[in-house]
Structure formats: structure tokens, C-alpha cells
Scaffold this motif. Sequence first.
Motif, PDB file in Angstrom:
ATOM      1  N   SER A  16       5.402  -7.146  29.096  1.00  0.00           N
ATOM      2  CA  SER A  16       5.208  -8.238  28.133  1.00  0.00           C
ATOM      3  C   SER A  16       5.989  -9.237  27.945  1.00  0.00           C
ATOM      4  O   SER A  16       7.300  -8.842  27.889  1.00  0.00           O
ATOM      5  CB  SER A  16       5.106  -7.208  26.774  1.00  0.00           C
ATOM      6  OG  SER A  16       5.010  -8.602  25.533  1.00  0.00           O
ATOM      7  N   TYR A  18       6.302 -11.362  25.786  1.00  0.00           N
ATOM      8  CA  TYR A  18       6.866 -11.504  24.296  1.00  0.00           C
ATOM      9  C   TYR A  18       7.966 -10.665  24.091  1.00  0.00           C
ATOM     10  O   TYR A  18       8.920 -10.890  23.369  1.00  0.00           O
ATOM     11  CB  TYR A  18       5.893 -11.431  23.395  1.00  0.00           C
ATOM     12  CG  TYR A  18       4.517 -12.144  24.066  1.00  0.00           C
ATOM     13  CD1 TYR A  18       4.489 -13.586  24.241  1.00  0.00           C
ATOM     14  CD2 TYR A  18       3.462 -11.279  24.302  1.00  0.00           C
ATOM     15  CE1 TYR A  18       3.362 -14.275  24.464  1.00  0.00           C
ATOM     16  CE2 TYR A  18       2.311 -12.114  24.855  1.00  0.00           C
ATOM     17  CZ  TYR A  18       2.337 -13.480  24.850  1.00  0.00           C
ATOM     18  OH  TYR A  18       1.217 -14.116  25.518  1.00  0.00           O
ATOM     19  N   SER A  21      11.110 -11.924  25.997  1.00  0.00           N
ATOM     20  CA  SER A  21      11.980 -12.822  25.127  1.00  0.00           C
ATOM     21  C   SER A  21      12.766 -12.252  24.017  1.00  0.00           C
ATOM     22  O   SER A  21      14.167 -12.597  24.006  1.00  0.00           O
ATOM     23  CB  SER A  21      10.938 -13.991  24.461  1.00  0.00           C
ATOM     24  OG  SER A  21      11.665 -14.983  23.902  1.00  0.00           O
ATOM     25  N   GLU A  71       5.945 -10.927  15.755  1.00  0.00           N
ATOM     26  CA  GLU A  71       6.028 -11.997  16.639  1.00  0.00           C
ATOM     27  C   GLU A  71       7.185 -12.536  17.280  1.00  0.00           C
ATOM     28  O   GLU A  71       8.284 -12.891  16.440  1.00  0.00           O
ATOM     29  CB  GLU A  71       5.350 -13.145  15.708  1.00  0.00           C
ATOM     30  CG  GLU A  71       3.964 -12.731  14.970  1.00  0.00           C
ATOM     31  CD  GLU A  71       2.711 -12.533  16.075  1.00  0.00           C
ATOM     32  OE1 GLU A  71       2.839 -13.264  17.284  1.00  0.00           O
ATOM     33  OE2 GLU A  71       2.040 -11.596  15.913  1.00  0.00           O
ATOM     34  N   SER A  72       7.235 -12.719  18.428  1.00  0.00           N
ATOM     35  CA  SER A  72       8.407 -12.920  19.209  1.00  0.00           C
ATOM     36  C   SER A  72       9.184 -14.031  18.866  1.00  0.00           C
ATOM     37  O   SER A  72      10.375 -14.254  18.800  1.00  0.00           O
ATOM     38  CB  SER A  72       8.109 -13.029  20.735  1.00  0.00           C
ATOM     39  OG  SER A  72       7.262 -14.043  21.189  1.00  0.00           O
ATOM     40  N   SER A  73       8.487 -15.341  18.675  1.00  0.00           N
ATOM     41  CA  SER A  73       9.299 -16.371  18.270  1.00  0.00           C
ATOM     42  C   SER A  73       9.960 -16.302  16.839  1.00  0.00           C
ATOM     43  O   SER A  73      10.929 -16.805  16.609  1.00  0.00           O
ATOM     44  CB  SER A  73       8.404 -17.695  18.134  1.00  0.00           C
ATOM     45  OG  SER A  73       7.848 -18.191  19.603  1.00  0.00           O
ATOM     46  N   GLN A 106       8.542 -22.860  23.839  1.00  0.00           N
ATOM     47  CA  GLN A 106       8.372 -21.609  23.358  1.00  0.00           C
ATOM     48  C   GLN A 106       6.825 -21.188  22.895  1.00  0.00           C
ATOM     49  O   GLN A 106       6.123 -20.470  23.503  1.00  0.00           O
ATOM     50  CB  GLN A 106       9.107 -20.704  22.286  1.00  0.00           C
ATOM     51  CG  GLN A 106      10.772 -20.431  22.953  1.00  0.00           C
ATOM     52  CD  GLN A 106      11.408 -19.721  22.035  1.00  0.00           C
ATOM     53  OE1 GLN A 106      11.786 -20.388  20.879  1.00  0.00           O
ATOM     54  NE2 GLN A 106      11.677 -18.443  22.413  1.00  0.00           N
ATOM     55  N   ALA A 107       6.639 -22.337  22.127  1.00  0.00           N
ATOM     56  CA  ALA A 107       5.145 -22.156  21.440  1.00  0.00           C
ATOM     57  C   ALA A 107       4.249 -22.673  22.778  1.00  0.00           C
ATOM     58  O   ALA A 107       3.054 -21.926  22.824  1.00  0.00           O
ATOM     59  CB  ALA A 107       4.903 -23.310  20.468  1.00  0.00           C
ATOM     60  N   ARG A 110       3.341 -19.891  25.137  1.00  0.00           N
ATOM     61  CA  ARG A 110       3.032 -18.459  24.416  1.00  0.00           C
ATOM     62  C   ARG A 110       1.320 -18.966  24.342  1.00  0.00           C
ATOM     63  O   ARG A 110       0.498 -18.025  24.106  1.00  0.00           O
ATOM     64  CB  ARG A 110       3.587 -18.071  23.084  1.00  0.00           C
ATOM     65  CG  ARG A 110       4.737 -17.456  23.220  1.00  0.00           C
ATOM     66  CD  ARG A 110       5.325 -17.530  21.898  1.00  0.00           C
ATOM     67  NE  ARG A 110       6.733 -16.527  22.221  1.00  0.00           N
ATOM     68  CZ  ARG A 110       7.601 -16.731  22.972  1.00  0.00           C
ATOM     69  NH1 ARG A 110       7.874 -17.937  23.785  1.00  0.00           N
ATOM     70  NH2 ARG A 110       8.758 -15.954  22.951  1.00  0.00           N
ATOM     71  N   SER A 111       1.040 -20.117  23.982  1.00  0.00           N
ATOM     72  CA  SER A 111      -0.347 -20.691  23.447  1.00  0.00           C
ATOM     73  C   SER A 111      -1.274 -21.268  24.633  1.00  0.00           C
ATOM     74  O   SER A 111      -2.520 -21.327  24.475  1.00  0.00           O
ATOM     75  CB  SER A 111      -0.154 -21.474  22.325  1.00  0.00           C
ATOM     76  OG  SER A 111       0.302 -22.441  22.673  1.00  0.00           O
ATOM     77  N   ARG A 117      -1.855 -17.301  33.169  1.00  0.00           N
ATOM     78  CA  ARG A 117      -1.434 -15.948  32.632  1.00  0.00           C
ATOM     79  C   ARG A 117      -2.550 -15.079  33.040  1.00  0.00           C
ATOM     80  O   ARG A 117      -2.035 -13.927  33.435  1.00  0.00           O
ATOM     81  CB  ARG A 117      -1.344 -16.040  31.213  1.00  0.00           C
ATOM     82  CG  ARG A 117      -0.168 -16.893  30.579  1.00  0.00           C
ATOM     83  CD  ARG A 117       0.128 -16.965  29.260  1.00  0.00           C
ATOM     84  NE  ARG A 117      -0.780 -17.668  28.510  1.00  0.00           N
ATOM     85  CZ  ARG A 117      -1.325 -17.445  27.194  1.00  0.00           C
ATOM     86  NH1 ARG A 117      -0.760 -16.302  26.685  1.00  0.00           N
ATOM     87  NH2 ARG A 117      -2.027 -18.238  26.795  1.00  0.00           N
ATOM     88  N   ASP A 170      12.001 -17.932  28.386  1.00  0.00           N
ATOM     89  CA  ASP A 170      10.556 -17.847  28.609  1.00  0.00           C
ATOM     90  C   ASP A 170       9.960 -18.906  29.567  1.00  0.00           C
ATOM     91  O   ASP A 170       8.977 -18.380  30.460  1.00  0.00           O
ATOM     92  CB  ASP A 170      10.209 -18.469  27.053  1.00  0.00           C
ATOM     93  CG  ASP A 170      10.567 -17.666  26.076  1.00  0.00           C
ATOM     94  OD1 ASP A 170      10.946 -16.386  26.184  1.00  0.00           O
ATOM     95  OD2 ASP A 170      10.382 -17.919  24.876  1.00  0.00           O
TER      96      ASP A 170
END
Length: 213
Positions: A16, A18, A21, A71-73, A106-107, A110-111, A117, A170
Motif C-alpha cells: 500500500s 498509503y 507514506s 487516512e494517510s495524509s 500528496q493529494a 493519491r487522487s 496506478r 510519495d
Amino acid sequence: MAEEKLILWGEKNYYSPYVFSCFVALAEKGLPFEVRTFDLSAGEHRQGDYGARSITGRVPSLQHGELWLAESSAIDEYLEEVFPPPRYARLYPARPAERARARQVQAWVRSDLMPLREERPTSSVFMKEPVKPLSAAGRAAAERVVRAAEALLPAGATWLFGDFGVADADLGLMLQRLVANGDPVPDRLRDYAHRVWDRPSVKDWRARVPKGR
């Protein structure tokens, strides 16, 4: 509160990004912590009271005394606030504009970039497994990663914001999706990804991956 035991809940394969991180964040801070893992494919994270405690039932989750935070962040930022510099290593830049940029990185990883991915999963980074050539959508996502990384990383810079931070971890892992699978990456970004890979915190993570690359 800062002295309470820290437990990072993750997944058993250590794939993972996440959990990665948060693991790097904890290790870079020099904090003693325990890792406990679930077999996500068997739904172990949906058993017992994990879902109720973590609220969302997702991994990673950080257990810090009575607090459970998913939630990783959110975990990364919590660690920066509860274990702040200079006593503990800095995860985010000191300057507000750079700190905001780090959060943007980071955002974004992840998104966005879903084709990359999907076609270059983190399992392909850590394990030797066959991968197909990137699709048109995958190539477009890879090109976006390269363009953004070149814009974010100043020429001649070692890290994004002077010193190593969690955003480097990340972004470095995102670039490793390309580097580890032989996809084209400019030399300076390849070197950057290798520097991330050689951080002691990242080496510790890699050593935990079953049959890691």
C-alpha cells in the motif's frame, strides 16, 4: 499524549502506498512504533471492532493511545503536529507556500493518475512480475507524472523542498512505478527516485516486503 504507544495498522504484503507514506513518516521522525497488518483480501480489517475504532475501516490507521486515526495524509500531518520539529525530524517544509505545495503533491498522487496506478501497481515495484506495455491512457498519465516532477524538482536539487520530506516519499514511489518497470524516465528523475529508495526509512519498509525487489 506524545508518550503513548504508536501502532500503525496496514496490510500484510506491504504494497500500500498509503501505509508506506505513514511508515516513512514515523521512521523519519525516529519514533518507536509497532506495525500490525491485516489480510485485506480475506477481509480481516472488516472483522472485530477495527471499523468502529478507525471510523472508516480503511488502512492505514494510526493508533496513538486512545486515538485511532485513518487516512494517510491526516496521519502524516498529525505526526508533524504532535511530534514537531526541531525536536523531531521535519516532514513538511517550514514555509507556508512550500508546505501547501507538499500537501498538493500528496493529494495529487493519491487522487489522480488512475491508469498508471492500475497498470503499474505498487506490487510491480516491489515484486518481479510481468507487466504489459502501457496503454495510451497509461502513457499519458506517465507523461503527466514526468512533467509535474520536472516542474516540482528544481534542477540540481536533491529533494523537493531542500530537505527530505514525506512528499518526496510519495512522489518517489510514484516515479518508481515507472523506474522499476523499465518505462522511460529522465535521468535526473530516475536518480531522484533512487535517492528516495535509498533512504533508511524506505529501506526498512522494503525489507519488510515479502520477497522484496
